[in-house]
Scaffold this motif. Structure first.
Motif, PDB file in Angstrom:
ATOM      1  N   UNK B 153      14.097 -10.190 -15.868  1.00 34.15           N
ATOM      2  CA  UNK B 153      13.891 -11.422 -16.605  1.00 34.15           C
ATOM      3  C   UNK B 153      13.585 -10.558 -17.196  1.00 34.15           C
ATOM      4  N   UNK B 154      12.095 -10.263 -17.268  1.00 36.78           N
ATOM      5  CA  UNK B 154      11.649  -8.856 -17.742  1.00 36.78           C
ATOM      6  C   UNK B 154      12.530  -7.583 -17.912  1.00 36.78           C
ATOM      7  N   UNK B 155      13.427  -7.262 -17.497  1.00 39.11           N
ATOM      8  CA  UNK B 155      13.741  -6.291 -17.912  1.00 39.11           C
ATOM      9  C   UNK B 155      12.939  -4.715 -17.923  1.00 39.11           C
ATOM     10  N   UNK B 156      12.589  -4.856 -16.090  1.00 41.21           N
ATOM     11  CA  UNK B 156      12.017  -3.897 -15.308  1.00 41.21           C
ATOM     12  C   UNK B 156      12.365  -3.070 -14.787  1.00 41.21           C
ATOM     13  N   UNK B 157      13.961  -3.184 -14.944  1.00 37.97           N
ATOM     14  CA  UNK B 157      14.447  -1.959 -14.022  1.00 37.97           C
ATOM     15  C   UNK B 157      14.212  -2.295 -12.794  1.00 37.97           C
ATOM     16  N   UNK B 158      13.569  -1.083 -12.048  1.00 36.50           N
ATOM     17  CA  UNK B 158      13.460  -1.082 -10.367  1.00 36.50           C
ATOM     18  C   UNK B 158      11.816  -0.314 -10.741  1.00 36.50           C
ATOM     19  N   UNK B 159      11.224  -1.928 -11.293  1.00 35.20           N
ATOM     20  CA  UNK B 159       9.797  -0.925 -10.621  1.00 35.20           C
ATOM     21  C   UNK B 159       9.817  -2.078  -9.757  1.00 35.20           C
ATOM     22  N   UNK B 160       8.560  -1.122  -9.165  1.00 36.72           N
ATOM     23  CA  UNK B 160       7.950  -0.961  -7.950  1.00 36.72           C
ATOM     24  C   UNK B 160       7.181  -1.759  -7.677  1.00 36.72           C
ATOM     25  N   UNK B 167       0.547  -1.277  -8.185  1.00 37.86           N
ATOM     26  CA  UNK B 167       0.122  -2.460  -8.271  1.00 37.86           C
ATOM     27  C   UNK B 167       0.050  -3.885  -6.953  1.00 37.86           C
ATOM     28  N   UNK B 168       0.750  -2.811  -5.956  1.00 40.37           N
ATOM     29  CA  UNK B 168       0.554  -4.056  -5.438  1.00 40.37           C
ATOM     30  C   UNK B 168      -0.421  -5.045  -4.569  1.00 40.37           C
ATOM     31  N   UNK B 169      -1.320  -4.928  -5.179  1.00 42.59           N
ATOM     32  CA  UNK B 169      -2.321  -6.113  -5.096  1.00 42.59           C
ATOM     33  C   UNK B 169      -2.523  -6.904  -6.326  1.00 42.59           C
ATOM     34  N   UNK B 170      -2.076  -6.785  -7.043  1.00 48.16           N
ATOM     35  CA  UNK B 170      -2.087  -7.157  -8.651  1.00 48.16           C
ATOM     36  C   UNK B 170      -1.041  -8.375  -8.389  1.00 48.16           C
ATOM     37  N   UNK B 171       0.023  -7.665  -7.868  1.00 44.52           N
ATOM     38  CA  UNK B 171       1.606  -8.687  -7.488  1.00 44.52           C
ATOM     39  C   UNK B 171       1.083  -9.638  -5.945  1.00 44.52           C
ATOM     40  N   UNK B 172      -0.058  -8.968  -5.298  1.00 42.65           N
ATOM     41  CA  UNK B 172      -0.438 -10.401  -4.718  1.00 42.65           C
ATOM     42  C   UNK B 172      -1.464 -11.193  -5.099  1.00 42.65           C
ATOM     43  N   UNK B 173      -1.997 -10.697  -6.236  1.00 42.18           N
ATOM     44  CA  UNK B 173      -2.680 -11.574  -7.269  1.00 42.18           C
ATOM     45  C   UNK B 173      -2.232 -12.565  -8.055  1.00 42.18           C
ATOM     46  N   UNK B 243      -0.994 -14.225   2.606  1.00 40.82           N
ATOM     47  CA  UNK B 243       0.149 -13.725   1.469  1.00 40.82           C
ATOM     48  C   UNK B 243       0.466 -12.190   0.799  1.00 40.82           C
ATOM     49  N   UNK B 244      -1.423 -11.287   1.889  1.00 41.44           N
ATOM     50  CA  UNK B 244      -1.043  -9.975   1.387  1.00 41.44           C
ATOM     51  C   UNK B 244      -0.368  -9.411   2.690  1.00 41.44           C
ATOM     52  N   UNK B 245      -0.792 -10.065   3.676  1.00 35.77           N
ATOM     53  CA  UNK B 245      -0.206  -9.721   5.319  1.00 35.77           C
ATOM     54  C   UNK B 245       1.004  -9.308   5.338  1.00 35.77           C
ATOM     55  N   UNK B 246       2.373 -10.915   4.529  1.00 38.35           N
ATOM     56  CA  UNK B 246       3.337 -10.591   4.295  1.00 38.35           C
ATOM     57  C   UNK B 246       3.924 -10.006   3.063  1.00 38.35           C
ATOM     58  N   UNK B 247       3.062 -10.318   1.919  1.00 34.43           N
ATOM     59  CA  UNK B 247       4.204  -9.408   0.996  1.00 34.43           C
ATOM     60  C   UNK B 247       4.101  -7.735   0.907  1.00 34.43           C
ATOM     61  N   UNK B 248       2.973  -7.448   1.927  1.00 33.91           N
ATOM     62  CA  UNK B 248       3.262  -5.992   1.775  1.00 33.91           C
ATOM     63  C   UNK B 248       2.245  -4.906   2.594  1.00 33.91           C
ATOM     64  N   UNK B 249       2.187  -3.901   3.074  1.00 39.01           N
ATOM     65  CA  UNK B 249       1.499  -3.015   4.256  1.00 39.01           C
ATOM     66  C   UNK B 249       0.511  -2.162   3.661  1.00 39.01           C
ATOM     67  N   UNK B 250       0.457  -2.476   2.087  1.00 40.67           N
ATOM     68  CA  UNK B 250       0.077  -0.966   1.561  1.00 40.67           C
ATOM     69  C   UNK B 250      -1.978  -0.663   1.785  1.00 40.67           C
ATOM     70  N   UNK B 251      -1.802   0.773   2.297  1.00 39.63           N
ATOM     71  CA  UNK B 251      -3.196   0.856   2.269  1.00 39.63           C
ATOM     72  C   UNK B 251      -3.999   0.455   1.322  1.00 39.63           C
ATOM     73  N   UNK B 252      -3.952   0.082  -0.118  1.00 39.36           N
ATOM     74  CA  UNK B 252      -4.220  -0.871  -1.125  1.00 39.36           C
ATOM     75  C   UNK B 252      -5.056  -2.100  -1.304  1.00 39.36           C
ATOM     76  N   UNK B 253      -3.428  -2.761  -0.367  1.00 37.54           N
ATOM     77  CA  UNK B 253      -4.098  -4.293  -0.413  1.00 37.54           C
ATOM     78  C   UNK B 253      -4.327  -5.056   0.802  1.00 37.54           C
ATOM     79  N   UNK B 254      -4.955  -4.136   1.773  1.00 35.70           N
ATOM     80  CA  UNK B 254      -5.583  -3.492   2.787  1.00 35.70           C
ATOM     81  C   UNK B 254      -6.772  -4.879   2.775  1.00 35.70           C
TER      82      UNK B 254
END
Lengths: 359, 301
Positions: B153-160, B167-173, B243-254
């Motif tokens: 929808x946002x036309x971001x291609x393959x934005x991770x 980005x991960x923490x903001x995605x969880x937020x 939420x954080x545990x399921x969505x991602x396992x980045x050190x930045x979202x610990x």
């Protein structure tokens, strides 16, 4: 200062018509009282003038300018509501400053302080200025809300039964105060009330409203002494005007179901002989004295201090009469009464309209 | 006091005929609840306080040794733990601010007569009623770089969204904001509809502009109830785990709860994790207390 006109205003709320073809003219500097029962359309009229409500039809003119597209802020009116509407959590001073601090027309700080001080002095609320509004009594709150109205210099003051939630003593005091304020400011006031005593004592002019119709406008004297119809006769005056059905037969008023006669030689215009009429007579124009033509029983005596109000029973009808306070009468005493024929108002029995106004 | 508010038992009732007194019935209702609380809340709370002063490991048969404040000392000096706290703080601020802005904004939009208001409100409340785990799983799909609908929808291609550490923490937020804004909206709506209409009319008559009216009348009157919403959301956000545990396992979202979980159930440092749990508890209590103090001040004004 402003001259306010309503032209042919109709307001509908869904299926309910609150105002029908209302024409109103309030002169500059006038204290106009709109009198009517609950639901007569008084508040609606006020809100239409304030710009809080849009009329379904008709025009509102302030100083000759049609203000249909103006919001409440642009019309520059002040409104005092029955429920005070003070801003909670603010002190009295902050409430009074509120209308002056608006970005729309910012007033310099020194002038704000000066105006607030002057208003507080006028309304005798100087000692309350730093107090929170929820710690005030009803009378104090109403003073503050009046103060918030007069602190700016609006073109019109609109007041929606501001005194009705107060106790009798305070109501009387504020009545005089408001009237004084109006005279000092020389501003146009529109005051809405259901209390005919307020209307009589404060108004330069009174408009009587009945189910969205403006029945009669005039000075308190005109309204009181020369009501346009039986509705106004009943609405104004406490106790209200006595209304007795009868006929005029050769210079005498012959009451039809009540079966008594009183002399009447008033210069009634037109041919009213034998027509079905209603005779209106104010309680103070009923004379209780021995040797008077009609006999009645005292049904009830109300002592008002300055005078006594008698309820007289004639047949099964009740008439009210005022007598001096020193008159000694007991319930069920037989008395005789007559009337002051000059003060009698004749109404057509069918339409209820006064013959004088019908012309 | 407790007996004063109780009504007396109807003498003709079945309970009375079985010889039960008012007090017996009261106990019948209250004691199971209290027992439940003691077994599942209060006992573990106190028990873990005891463990927090030991080097106990639930995975080993070795007996626990009393180590005094060593766990606390080491934890509070551990820069990794502090970075977990920093991540948590960032997450709390972003997600609570987001929820208040979105929730209060939507409440302002809804606080007027619009068609289907009831239906719209109910639909908006749906996210709040879903399970955290479900929300986590389907937002993972929404965020998917190759077929996720958000990028489409946002036309971001393959934005991770989730594998990009910045980005991960903001995605969880954002997910949390989506889920819990309705809660803030609901409370704000209650606060907004309690503002008397005649105050707005008085303000209009007093020639106050829209912004002036909002900041001088609406906001101060809604503030106390908004504060309550903020307290709830801050506490919840601070404890975020699923939420954080399921969505991602980045050190930045610990966030701190994930660190705690790992410490307790992956590294089996039971004693130390108890100490960390207590540190978190004390922090939440402290933050909540500041809020409550402020709330009382707002109410007084």
């Amino acid at each position: 200062m402003a001259h306010i006109q309503l032209k042919n205003v109709t307001k509908k709320f869904g299926n309910h018509t609150a105002l029908r073809h209302l024409d109103l003219d309030i002169a500059d500097g006038e204290f106009f009282v709109l009198l009517g029962e609950t639901g007569a359309g008084k508040t609606t009229t006020l809100r239409i003038i304030a710009g809080l409500e849009k009329p379904t039809e008709g025009q509102v003119l302030i100083d000759g300018v049609d203000v249909a597209d103006w919001g409440a802020a642009e019309r520059d009116v002040a409104l005092v509501l029955q429920q005070y509407s003070l801003y909670p959590r603010y002190t009295v001073r902050q409430n009074l400053e509120f209308p002056l601090k608006s970005k729309l027309r910012r007033v310099p700080d020194a002038e704000i302080a000066e105006r607030v001080a002057r208003v507080a002095k006028t309304l005798r609320i100087e000692h309350l200025l730093e107090r929170k509004t929820d710690k005030l009594s009803g009378g104090e709150m109403q003073r503050v809300s009046i103060g918030r109205a007069i602190v700016r210099k609006p073109r019109v003051f609109l007041m929606d039964e501001p005194l009705s939630a107060l106790d009798a003593k305070l109501r009387e005091a504020l009545r005089t105060e408001l009237k004084n304020i109006q005279m000092n400011l020389g501003q146009t006031f529109l005051f809405v009330t259901h209390d005919q005593i307020e209307a009589m004592s404060m108004g330069d002019k009174i408009g009587v409203l009945n189910h969205g119709h403006l029945v009669q406008t005039g000075t308190p004297n005109e309204i009181y002494n020369n009501p346009k119809n039986t509705f106004v006769a009943r609405a104004v005056g406490s106790p209200p005007m006595n209304l007795i059905d009868g006929k005029l037969v050769s210079g005498r008023a012959v009451m039809a179901p009540l079966n008594f006669e009183l002399p009447y030689e008033g210069a009634a215009n037109g041919n009213v002989e034998g027509r079905a009429l209603t005779f209106g007579i104010r309680p103070e124009d009923l004379v209780v004295e021995s040797g008077a033509p009609v006999e009645a029983k005292v049904h009830d005596v109300e002592n008002h201090g300055v005078e006594k109000i008698l309820t007289l029973r004639v047949g099964d009808a009740m008439l009210r009469a005022t007598v001096p306070a020193q008159t000694h009468l007991a319930i069920e005493d037989a008395v005789r009464f007559s009337w002051n024929p000059e003060k009698v108002v004749l109404f057509d029995q069918k339409s209820g309209n006064s013959l004088k106004h019908a012309g | 006091m407790a007996t004063a508010v109780m009504t007396t038992l109807d003498p003709k009732s079945g309970a009375a005929s079985r010889g039960m007194s008012d007090i017996a019935i009261r106990n019948l209702f209250i004691i199971p609840t209290i027992l439940f609380l003691i077994v599942f809340n209060i006992f573990p709370l106190i028990y873990s306080l005891g463990y927090s002063f030991t080097d106990f490991r639930a995975s080993s048969p070795a007996a626990a040794n009393f180590v005094g404040l060593q766990n606390y000392r080491e934890l509070l000096n551990d820069p990794f733990i502090w970075s977990n706290f920093a991540i948590t703080a960032k997450y709390v601020i972003v997600s609570v601010v987001g929820q208040v802005v979105v929730g209060f904004g939507v409440a302002l939009l809804l606080n007027r007569t619009i068609p289907f208001k009831g239906l719209i409100t109910t639909l908006l409340l749906l996210p709040m009623m879903l399970s955290m785990a479900v929300v986590g799983l389907f937002w993972k799909l929404l965020y998917d770089p190759s077929f996720g609908i958000i990028n489409h929808v946002l036309g971001l291609g393959t934005f991770e969204w989730l594998s990009n550490p910045d980005m991960a923490l903001y995605a969880v937020a954002i997910t949390d904001i989506w889920m819990w804004s309705p809660f803030v909206m609901l409370l704000s709506l209650a606060g907004l509809s309690a503002v008397p209409k005649h105050l707005y009319e008085a303000a209009a008559i007093d020639r106050a502009g829209t912004l002036y009216t909002f900041f001088r009348i609406t906001l101060p009157l809604v503030a106390p109830i908004l504060m309550i919403a903020i307290i709830f959301r801050t506490m919840e956000a601070f404890k975020t785990f699923d939420l954080a545990y399921i969505l991602t396992s980045q050190p930045t979202t610990e966030v701190i709860s994930i660190r705690l979980y790992k410490m307790a159930f992956q590294e089996w440092q039971t004693g130390r994790s108890c100490a960390l749990a207590y540190i978190v508890l004390i922090m939440i209590l402290a933050i909540t207390n500041i809020y409550v103090k402020y709330l009382n001040k707002v109410k007084e004004r």
